[in-house]
Design an enzyme around this catalytic site. Structure first.
Site, PDB file in Angstrom:
ATOM      1  CB  CYS A 291      13.289   9.291   7.381  1.00 42.04           C
ATOM      2  SG  CYS A 291      14.155   7.994   6.292  1.00 42.04           S
TER       3      CYS A 291
ATOM      4  CE  LYS B  75      -2.102   2.984   2.096  1.00 38.37           C
ATOM      5  NZ  LYS B  75      -1.921   4.361   1.384  1.00 38.37           N
TER       6      LYS B  75
ATOM      7  CD  GLU C  30      -4.227   9.622   0.495  1.00 35.68           C
ATOM      8  OE1 GLU C  30      -5.506   9.112   0.351  1.00 35.68           O
ATOM      9  OE2 GLU C  30      -4.283  10.529   1.492  1.00 35.68           O
TER      10      GLU C  30
ATOM     11  CD  GLU D 147      12.829   4.831   8.332  1.00 37.35           C
ATOM     12  OE1 GLU D 147      12.429   5.811   9.118  1.00 37.35           O
ATOM     13  OE2 GLU D 147      13.589   5.186   7.289  1.00 37.35           O
TER      14      GLU D 147
ATOM     15  CB  THR E  99       0.825   6.882  10.646  1.00 37.53           C
ATOM     16  OG1 THR E  99       0.366   8.138  10.324  1.00 37.53           O
ATOM     17  CG2 THR E  99       0.175   5.797   9.699  1.00 37.53           C
ATOM     18  N   GLY E 100       2.802   5.219  12.922  1.00 40.88           N
ATOM     19  CA  GLY E 100       3.548   4.192  13.187  1.00 40.88           C
ATOM     20  C   GLY E 100       2.773   3.583  14.343  1.00 40.88           C
TER      21      GLY E 100
ATOM     22  CD  GLU F  11      10.715  12.935  10.542  1.00 40.92           C
ATOM     23  OE1 GLU F  11       9.250  12.560  10.807  1.00 40.92           O
ATOM     24  OE2 GLU F  11      11.319  12.484  10.094  1.00 40.92           O
TER      25      GLU F  11
ATOM     26  N   GLY G 202       7.283   5.791   7.815  1.00 36.33           N
ATOM     27  CA  GLY G 202       6.251   6.848   7.454  1.00 36.33           C
ATOM     28  C   GLY G 202       6.282   7.803   8.920  1.00 36.33           C
ATOM     29  N   GLY G 203       5.259   8.489   9.272  1.00 35.56           N
ATOM     30  CA  GLY G 203       5.202   9.508  10.382  1.00 35.56           C
ATOM     31  C   GLY G 203       5.285   8.542  11.886  1.00 35.56           C
TER      32      GLY G 203
HETATM   33  P1  NDP Z   1       2.075   8.753   7.184  1.00 34.58           P
HETATM   34  O1  NDP Z   1       2.887   8.296   8.074  1.00 34.58           O
HETATM   35  O2  NDP Z   1       0.641   9.184   7.601  1.00 34.58           O
HETATM   36  O3  NDP Z   1       1.911   7.999   5.776  1.00 34.58           O
HETATM   37  C1  NDP Z   1       2.659   6.968   5.352  1.00 34.58           C
HETATM   38  C2  NDP Z   1       1.880   5.786   4.659  1.00 34.58           C
HETATM   39  O4  NDP Z   1       1.113   5.164   5.858  1.00 34.58           O
HETATM   40  C3  NDP Z   1       1.143   6.210   3.728  1.00 34.58           C
HETATM   41  O5  NDP Z   1       1.100   5.055   2.781  1.00 34.58           O
HETATM   42  C4  NDP Z   1      -0.052   6.226   4.324  1.00 34.58           C
HETATM   43  O6  NDP Z   1      -1.461   6.418   3.347  1.00 34.58           O
HETATM   44  C5  NDP Z   1      -0.243   5.233   5.178  1.00 34.58           C
HETATM   45  N1  NDP Z   1      -1.343   5.416   6.462  1.00 34.58           N
HETATM   46  C6  NDP Z   1      -1.551   6.243   7.012  1.00 34.58           C
HETATM   47  N2  NDP Z   1      -2.502   5.842   7.917  1.00 34.58           N
HETATM   48  C7  NDP Z   1      -2.543   4.607   8.061  1.00 34.58           C
HETATM   49  C8  NDP Z   1      -3.206   3.840   8.714  1.00 34.58           C
HETATM   50  N3  NDP Z   1      -3.961   4.001   9.940  1.00 34.58           N
HETATM   51  N4  NDP Z   1      -2.906   2.358   8.391  1.00 34.58           N
HETATM   52  C9  NDP Z   1      -2.029   1.920   7.570  1.00 34.58           C
HETATM   53  N5  NDP Z   1      -1.486   2.806   6.771  1.00 34.58           N
HETATM   54  C10 NDP Z   1      -1.567   4.301   6.846  1.00 34.58           C
HETATM   55  O7  NDP Z   1       2.565  10.080   6.621  1.00 34.58           O
HETATM   56  P2  NDP Z   1       2.000  11.530   6.273  1.00 34.58           P
HETATM   57  O8  NDP Z   1       2.107  11.782   4.753  1.00 34.58           O
HETATM   58  O9  NDP Z   1       0.879  11.889   7.057  1.00 34.58           O
HETATM   59  O10 NDP Z   1       3.261  12.424   6.780  1.00 34.58           O
HETATM   60  C11 NDP Z   1       3.275  12.903   8.229  1.00 34.58           C
HETATM   61  C12 NDP Z   1       4.642  12.855   8.694  1.00 34.58           C
HETATM   62  O11 NDP Z   1       5.421  11.721   8.728  1.00 34.58           O
HETATM   63  C13 NDP Z   1       5.561  13.996   7.863  1.00 34.58           C
HETATM   64  O12 NDP Z   1       5.336  15.339   8.142  1.00 34.58           O
HETATM   65  C14 NDP Z   1       6.955  13.186   8.239  1.00 34.58           C
HETATM   66  O13 NDP Z   1       7.245  14.142   9.446  1.00 34.58           O
HETATM   67  C15 NDP Z   1       6.763  11.894   8.603  1.00 34.58           C
HETATM   68  N6  NDP Z   1       7.236  11.176   7.519  1.00 34.58           N
HETATM   69  C16 NDP Z   1       8.187  10.097   7.610  1.00 34.58           C
HETATM   70  C17 NDP Z   1       8.670   9.270   6.634  1.00 34.58           C
HETATM   71  C18 NDP Z   1       9.848   8.741   6.724  1.00 34.58           C
HETATM   72  O14 NDP Z   1      10.432   8.399   5.848  1.00 34.58           O
HETATM   73  N7  NDP Z   1      10.010   8.078   7.938  1.00 34.58           N
HETATM   74  C19 NDP Z   1       7.944   9.342   5.392  1.00 34.58           C
HETATM   75  C20 NDP Z   1       6.921  10.320   5.296  1.00 34.58           C
HETATM   76  C21 NDP Z   1       6.710  11.158   6.377  1.00 34.58           C
HETATM   77  P3  NDP Z   1      -1.935   7.540   2.731  1.00 34.58           P
HETATM   78  O15 NDP Z   1      -0.834   8.574   2.826  1.00 34.58           O
HETATM   79  O16 NDP Z   1      -2.304   7.128   1.563  1.00 34.58           O
HETATM   80  O17 NDP Z   1      -3.079   7.955   3.484  1.00 34.58           O
END
Ligand code: NDP
Length: 492
Positions: free
Chosen positions: A283, A174, A177, A249, A231-232, A383, A227-228
């Site tokens: 990141c 996944k 989006e 991560e 969400t983690g 961050e 991701g963030g």
């Molecule tokens: P998110 O952590 O929300 O998104 C990362 C992924 O997780 C996307 O595919 C997202 O889907 C998916 N996701 C979101 N909610 C859920 C859930 N409940 N269950 C399963 N999958 C989910 O990143 P954001 O775009 O909101 O960014 C927020 C912050 O995260 C940034 O400002 C930054 O600080 C950090 N970030 C860190 C990254 C890293 O490399 N460690 C990469 C990106 C962001 P979708 O986006 O399609 O809703």
């Protein structure tokens, strides 16, 4: 109707029929229209992956054969590199030269796991007893839910897909989006090289809908997320109910420590790279410059001068040094982050502005330097994920280490000094998953990547990156079975 979900070897539309327009963050141009999947679609994909794991040939395919197939994936990616790079740049807005580097790194990652796949055939254990044969077999974990972000869409996905396949798992991917296109192209490549139907599945759609079943479903054995932090936490909590394996991560708040005896020009140039590459949406961005007080003024003056000279522009603008942020919402977040920092007392030395004129249609944010920050300020703690670097100072080695470790995260850090002993001492004491000495940002597919503290759980890349996708099974055979006599043979 858009058919961009890949489930059980077929391209499908979302069950609801919903679609999403993908627009380039550099100028708002329409890039494509894709299916907007929901929970039903992801459930369908999970069941396809489950069947392919339980009954299909892939987990039972000899590991060297799986490895050969990954090598073919790497070759196909190299052949189609330009097409992939363009797609990545249009989705993310990043410069095409950066996307080309990403595509090369992705092919290298598939190569690495292709070669590693057949090397580890398990381990014989000396049981200390001649009548026992004991061995450890490494088996695939099962169905993997792979959730990847928008900053390095295919690269972050590849760090998960390549080892998952090498180990014999099936998966549902996944992507964010916002950036689906290279994941779609990857499904084409996997199919072309002969990955069986149901092994590789792709769902698109918003995380809380299309992503959530990957952490909640009892039919998923492992969830790997990049991701963030917020969400983690949501994903880890959801995964706890079925006690699935979790790999996270979650980014970092990475210190770049510059001692007064550092090679000045290299340290300065790399401080710019550390903070502003991909507009800070990295990141491991070196978003905290921690500089020795005696060189603060000259170093930061030069940093500000050079930051002001950075040119922003779209993916195909040869004169641009960096691109836009991913979305209007993200730019608003970065804007608010800087505003709050200034309110808390940070000195805005440059940046803090949006792109104007030709850039007004994109989500550009100028490289920003916040000087005079102190421990505990939100811009030092949280961050930012934008082109923003904060500046702190130190006077002793101990103080440099203390500031470098003053974060709940622990992903990456840099140390700049020409004193080799000092470099090693500081690197040993920094609580971060990667420490660069006299460099910033390079990583190797052969070397583990991941974080201490709230930067995550587990490691990607390297041999550990493969082990994350394996279960170790102990097989113990008694080749001379005997009566133990533990329970005496008497009438009840
Ligand atoms: P998110 O952590 O929300 O998104 C990362 C992924 O997780 C996307 O595919 C997202 O889907 C998916 N996701 C979101 N909610 C859920 C859930 N409940 N269950 C399963 N999958 C989910 O990143 P954001 O775009 O909101 O960014 C927020 C912050 O995260 C940034 O400002 C930054 O600080 C950090 N970030 C860190 C990254 C890293 O490399 N460690 C990469 C990106 C962001 P979708 O986006 O399609 O809703």
């Amino acid at each position: 109707m858009s058919q961009t979900l890949f489930i059980d070897g077929r391209w499908e539309a979302a069950k609801s029929g919903a679609v999403r327009e993908i627009r380039c963050p550099a100028d708002g141009a329409l890039v494509g229209v894709v299916s907007e999947g929901g929970r039903d679609d992801t459930e369908r994909a999970i069941q396809a992956a489950r069947r392919a794991f339980d009954d299909g040939p892939w987990p039972r395919t000899p590991a060297p054969e799986r490895g050969d197939l990954l090598l073919r994936v790497a070759a196909a990616l190299r052949e189609r590199s330009e097409e992939f790079a363009r797609a990545e740049s249009l989705d993310t807005g990043k410069r095409i030269v950066e996307s080309r580097i990403d595509m090369s790194d992705i092919a290298n990652c598939f190569d690495y796991y292709g070669k590693l796949a057949g090397l580890e055939a398990g381990r014989l254990v000396d049981a200390g007893d001649a009548s026992v044969v004991s061995r450890i077999a490494y088996e695939p974990v099962g169905v993997c839910g792979l959730i990847s972000p928008w900053n390095y869409p295919l690269l972050q996905a590849a760090w998960k897909v390549a080892p998952a396949l090498a180990a014999g798992n099936t998966f549902v991917l996944k992507p964010s989006e916002l950036t689906p296109h290279t994941a779609m192209l990857l499904m084409e490549v996997l199919t072309d090289v002969g990955v069986p139907a149901g092994v590789a599945n792709l769902v698109l759609g918003p995380g809380p809908e299309a992503g959530a079943p990957l952490s909640e479903s009892p039919d998923v054995d492992l969830v790997s997320f990049t991701g963030g932090l917020h969400t983690g936490r949501v994903i880890a909590a959801a995964a706890a109910s079925t006690v699935k394996k979790v790999a996270l991560e979650l980014g970092g708040k990475n210190p770049n420590v510059v001692f007064a005896d550092a090679e000045f020009d290299a340290a300065l140039d790399n401080a710019l790279n550390a903070a502003f590459v991909h507009s800070g949406q990295v990141c491991s961005a070196g978003a905290r410059l921690v500089v020795e007080e005696s060189i603060h003024d000259v170093f930061v003056d030069e940093l500000v001068r050079r930051a002001k000279g950075i040119r922003m522009g779209g993916p195909f603008d040869d004169s641009a040094d960096t691109g836009p942020l991913i979305s209007a919402a993200h730019r608003d977040k970065v804007t608010e982050y800087v505003r709050r920092g200034v309110e808390e007392g940070a000195i805005l030395r440059c940046g803090g502005t949006w792109g104007e004129g030709d850039l007004a249609d994109g989500f550009y944010y100028a490289p920003t330097v916040l000087d005079g920050v102190r421990s505990g300020m939100s811009v030092v703690v949280d961050e930012g994920f934008g082109p923003v670097v904060t500046v702190e100072t130190f006077t002793t080695e101990d103080e440099a280490v203390r500031i470098g470790n003053d974060t709940r995260y622990g992903l990456a850090a840099g140390v700049w000094t020409q004193d080799a002993g000092k470099a090693q001492r500081v690197a040993q004491r920094l609580r971060h998953g990667t420490v660069w000495i006299n460099d910033f940002h390079p990583y190797l597919p052969q070397a583990e990547w991941g974080g201490f503290g709230e930067s995550g759980i587990g490691r990607e890349l390297g041999p550990t990156g493969l082990a994350e996708y394996q279960e170790a099974k102990h097989i113990y055979q008694n080749i001379k079975p005997q009566v133990t006599g533990w329970f005496p043979d008497r009438e009840g």
